[in-house]
Design a protein around this motif. Structure first.
Motif, short mmCIF file in Angstrom:
data_model
loop_
_atom_site.label_atom_id
_atom_site.label_comp_id
_atom_site.label_asym_id
_atom_site.label_seq_id
_atom_site.Cartn_x
_atom_site.Cartn_y
_atom_site.Cartn_z
N ILE A 129 0.83 -1.21 -0.15
CA ILE A 129 0.06 -0.16 0.03
C ILE A 129 0.95 1.39 0.11
N SER A 130 2.06 0.94 0.73
CA SER A 130 2.79 2.25 0.90
C SER A 130 3.63 2.92 -0.22
N ASN A 131 3.86 1.58 -1.16
CA ASN A 131 4.55 1.66 -2.54
C ASN A 131 3.48 2.20 -3.32
N LYS A 132 2.30 1.73 -3.56
CA LYS A 132 1.38 2.31 -4.62
C LYS A 132 0.85 3.49 -4.14
N THR A 133 0.80 3.95 -2.99
CA THR A 133 0.58 5.54 -2.74
C THR A 133 1.65 6.35 -2.96
N GLY A 134 2.72 5.75 -2.70
CA GLY A 134 3.83 6.62 -3.22
C GLY A 134 3.94 7.03 -4.69
N ASP A 135 3.89 5.90 -5.57
CA ASP A 135 3.69 5.77 -6.86
C ASP A 135 2.56 7.00 -7.48
N THR A 136 1.36 6.81 -6.83
CA THR A 136 0.14 7.75 -7.17
C THR A 136 0.74 9.27 -6.91
N PHE A 137 0.99 9.32 -5.74
CA PHE A 137 1.09 10.73 -5.13
C PHE A 137 2.64 11.41 -6.10
N GLY A 138 3.33 10.12 -6.42
CA GLY A 138 4.44 10.73 -7.18
C GLY A 138 4.10 11.34 -8.58
N LYS A 139 3.03 10.54 -9.18
CA LYS A 139 2.49 11.04 -10.63
C LYS A 139 2.30 12.63 -10.26
N TYR A 140 1.58 12.77 -9.29
CA TYR A 140 0.71 13.93 -9.11
C TYR A 140 2.16 15.17 -8.90
N PHE A 141 3.14 14.84 -8.10
CA PHE A 141 3.91 15.45 -7.84
C PHE A 141 4.76 16.17 -8.93
N HIS A 142 4.83 14.98 -10.30
CA HIS A 142 5.54 15.38 -11.31
C HIS A 142 4.56 15.52 -12.67
N ILE A 143 3.32 16.21 -12.15
CA ILE A 143 2.59 16.38 -13.46
C ILE A 143 2.85 17.59 -14.26
N ASP A 144 3.62 18.65 -13.82
CA ASP A 144 4.08 19.54 -14.36
C ASP A 144 5.24 19.31 -15.41
N GLU A 145 6.08 18.21 -14.84
CA GLU A 145 7.18 17.71 -15.69
C GLU A 145 6.32 16.97 -16.87
N ILE A 146 5.60 16.17 -16.51
CA ILE A 146 4.82 15.47 -17.75
C ILE A 146 4.30 16.41 -18.74
N ILE A 147 3.58 17.42 -18.14
CA ILE A 147 2.68 18.45 -19.26
C ILE A 147 3.92 19.30 -19.97
N GLU A 148 5.03 19.50 -19.50
CA GLU A 148 5.83 20.50 -20.30
C GLU A 148 6.65 19.13 -21.22
N GLU A 149 6.75 18.14 -20.81
CA GLU A 149 7.40 17.02 -21.81
C GLU A 149 6.53 16.80 -23.02
N ASN A 150 5.00 16.96 -22.74
CA ASN A 150 4.29 16.63 -23.99
C ASN A 150 4.23 17.86 -24.65
N GLU A 151 4.30 19.00 -24.09
CA GLU A 151 4.25 20.19 -24.97
C GLU A 151 5.63 20.28 -25.62
N LYS A 152 6.67 19.78 -25.45
CA LYS A 152 7.86 19.77 -26.14
C LYS A 152 7.69 18.85 -27.26
N LEU A 153 7.11 17.57 -26.89
CA LEU A 153 6.97 16.64 -27.98
C LEU A 153 6.01 17.04 -29.13
N LYS A 154 4.86 17.57 -28.71
CA LYS A 154 4.12 18.43 -29.55
C LYS A 154 4.85 19.42 -30.31
N ALA A 155 5.63 20.23 -29.81
CA ALA A 155 6.05 21.24 -30.70
C ALA A 155 7.21 20.44 -31.85
N GLU A 156 7.83 19.42 -31.41
CA GLU A 156 8.70 18.66 -32.34
C GLU A 156 7.86 18.10 -33.40
#
Length: 279
Positions: A55-82
């Motif tokens: 449960i601890s690992n899964k919770t960490g993964d889930t919150f980790g995704k939210y904590f890095h959402i800005d990075e994911i959005i930025e990466e998607n924008e870069k890919l779209k621009a390319e």
């Protein structure tokens, strides 16, 4: 004293001593009294520990995704621009390829007709077979009555000019009249459109005095009007028919250009013998 050894108290005492002795012996053989209970507790706690860790690992993964959402959005924008850049490059490369092909064609036409001055253009709109719109206008040197050609021959004539686009009447139009001649026999006539023939991609050469034209004969411009240069190819004879009144003949003409599907043309802006009257 004998009664004491036979009493219940003595039996209980012996039992307790025996139990304590057994425990001491077991403890000595296993490494201590606490090891057995600890092992039991360990066996009981193990599944809960594993579940808690999962449960601890899964919770960490889930919150980790939210904590890095800005990075994911930025990466998607870069890919779209390319992807957008690659698409734009592909379009530009295709345009350059088309332009190079047009320039090669232009040079070929120019080598045969040194007096020709023209502007390359692309068709950006159509109205069936009689009219189309090109992406060049008065800002590019285009004028009314400028002939529209390809390396294969005549396509039509500019009818209306705007700053950046122009409307062209094709050789299939019923509103066009082009002086024409068959060079071998010198049979003259007028090229014009016909609604029924236009559906087949044909036009006709009218006002023929006889039926001497043959299937396959080449028809060119006569140059008599000053709008079209002399000897500009128009098409080939398909057949010769007698008019309904029986007084004259007309020839069915297949243009050398595929009028319905053509995409790139040249605007002939100047040539030797061009009329200055463009109205």
């Amino acid at each position: 004293m004998e009664k004491f050894f036979k009493s219940v108290r003595f039996k209980i005492l012996i039992t307790v001593i025996a139990v304590l002795l057994g425990v001491m012996i077991y403890s000595a053989s296993t490494g201590g009294l606490a090891s057995a209970p600890e092992k039991a507790l360990s066996l009981i706690a193990s599944p809960f520990q594993k579940l808690s860790g999962y449960i601890s690992n899964k919770t960490g993964d889930t919150f980790g995704k939210y904590f890095h959402i800005d990075e994911i959005i930025e990466e998607n924008e870069k890919l779209k621009a390319e992807v957008d850049t690659l698409r734009e490059n592909a379009i530009e490369n295709e345009e350059l390829k088309t332009e190079n092909e047009q320039l090669r064609t232009m040079l070929g036409v120019k080598s045969i007709n040194e007096d020709y001055q023209f502007v390359n253009a692309s068709i950006v709109g159509r109205d069936k077979y009689e009219y189309f719109t090109i992406n060049k206008g008065s800002l590019h040197g285009v004028s009314k009555n400028d002939p529209i050609i390809t390396s294969s021959g005549l396509v039509g004539v500019v009818q209306t000019v705007y700053p950046t686009i122009s409307e062209v009447r094709t050789v299939l139009s019923t509103q066009i009249d082009i002086g024409a001649i068959e060079p071998t026999s010198n049979q003259i006539g007028v090229i014009t459109g016909d609604i029924e023939l236009a559906e087949l991609g044909y036009c006709k050469m009218t006002y023929l005095t006889d039926s001497t034209l043959n299937s396959g004969d080449t028809i060119v411009t006569s140059g008599s009007s000053g709008i079209y240069p002399k000897n500009l190819a128009i098409g080939r004879v398909v057949s010769v028919e007698q008019s309904k009144n029986g007084a004259s003949y007309y020839a069915v003409i297949e243009p050398f250009n595929d009028i319905k599907n053509i995409t790139d043309v040249f605007v002939l802006t100047d040539f030797l013998g061009q009329s200055e009257d463009t109205e």
